[in-house]
Design a protein around this motif. Sequence first.
Motif, PDB file in Angstrom:
ATOM      1  N   HIS A   9     -12.731   8.863  -1.679  1.00  0.00           N
ATOM      2  CA  HIS A   9     -12.687   7.719  -2.596  1.00  0.00           C
ATOM      3  C   HIS A   9     -12.456   6.430  -1.802  1.00  0.00           C
ATOM      4  O   HIS A   9     -11.346   5.888  -1.812  1.00  0.00           O
ATOM      5  CB  HIS A   9     -11.575   7.896  -3.629  1.00  0.00           C
ATOM      6  CG  HIS A   9     -11.684   9.166  -4.392  1.00  0.00           C
ATOM      7  ND1 HIS A   9     -12.665   9.376  -5.335  1.00  0.00           N
ATOM      8  CD2 HIS A   9     -10.950  10.304  -4.362  1.00  0.00           C
ATOM      9  CE1 HIS A   9     -12.523  10.584  -5.848  1.00  0.00           C
ATOM     10  NE2 HIS A   9     -11.500  11.171  -5.267  1.00  0.00           N
ATOM     11  N   PRO A  10     -13.458   5.931  -1.094  1.00  0.00           N
ATOM     12  CA  PRO A  10     -13.254   4.722  -0.291  1.00  0.00           C
ATOM     13  C   PRO A  10     -12.984   3.504  -1.177  1.00  0.00           C
ATOM     14  O   PRO A  10     -13.488   3.405  -2.292  1.00  0.00           O
ATOM     15  CB  PRO A  10     -14.567   4.559   0.474  1.00  0.00           C
ATOM     16  CG  PRO A  10     -15.570   5.295  -0.343  1.00  0.00           C
ATOM     17  CD  PRO A  10     -14.837   6.404  -1.026  1.00  0.00           C
ATOM     18  N   THR A  11     -12.167   2.597  -0.680  1.00  0.00           N
ATOM     19  CA  THR A  11     -11.867   1.370  -1.426  1.00  0.00           C
ATOM     20  C   THR A  11     -12.944   0.337  -1.150  1.00  0.00           C
ATOM     21  O   THR A  11     -13.602   0.347  -0.111  1.00  0.00           O
ATOM     22  CB  THR A  11     -10.497   0.803  -1.025  1.00  0.00           C
ATOM     23  OG1 THR A  11     -10.516   0.530   0.366  1.00  0.00           O
ATOM     24  CG2 THR A  11      -9.387   1.788  -1.341  1.00  0.00           C
ATOM     25  N   ARG A  12     -13.096  -0.567  -2.100  1.00  0.00           N
ATOM     26  CA  ARG A  12     -14.087  -1.634  -1.952  1.00  0.00           C
ATOM     27  C   ARG A  12     -13.414  -2.895  -1.458  1.00  0.00           C
ATOM     28  O   ARG A  12     -12.193  -3.017  -1.501  1.00  0.00           O
ATOM     29  CB  ARG A  12     -14.763  -1.903  -3.283  1.00  0.00           C
ATOM     30  CG  ARG A  12     -15.550  -0.707  -3.771  1.00  0.00           C
ATOM     31  CD  ARG A  12     -16.240  -1.025  -5.056  1.00  0.00           C
ATOM     32  NE  ARG A  12     -16.964   0.158  -5.487  1.00  0.00           N
ATOM     33  CZ  ARG A  12     -18.008   0.117  -6.267  1.00  0.00           C
ATOM     34  NH1 ARG A  12     -18.452  -1.030  -6.727  1.00  0.00           N
ATOM     35  NH2 ARG A  12     -18.613   1.223  -6.619  1.00  0.00           N
ATOM     36  N   VAL A  13     -14.210  -3.848  -1.030  1.00  0.00           N
ATOM     37  CA  VAL A  13     -13.693  -5.133  -0.575  1.00  0.00           C
ATOM     38  C   VAL A  13     -13.181  -5.902  -1.792  1.00  0.00           C
ATOM     39  O   VAL A  13     -13.852  -5.970  -2.824  1.00  0.00           O
ATOM     40  CB  VAL A  13     -14.787  -5.946   0.144  1.00  0.00           C
ATOM     41  CG1 VAL A  13     -14.289  -7.327   0.505  1.00  0.00           C
ATOM     42  CG2 VAL A  13     -15.256  -5.207   1.377  1.00  0.00           C
TER      43      VAL A  13
END
Length: 70
Positions: A54-58
């Motif tokens: 679950h990568p985080t967004r900018v």
Amino acid sequence: MAAIAGQLAGGLLVSANIAGTSWRPIFLINVPLGILVLLASRAVALVAKSRSSHPTRVDLPGTVRFSLRP
């Protein structure tokens, strides 16, 4: 620590006055440092990669607000 070491190394290079070049050798230190960083990055490439499922967004609004700070 790096900021202190950089100031000391720059001062030593300038005061050494290598071959009468005054302050110019401070830029030559980038060549061996670049080689060391390149070698270190190759060593890091050997480490197994792990990625989040679950990568985080900018945070675009936060980035804009931070860049507008006085």
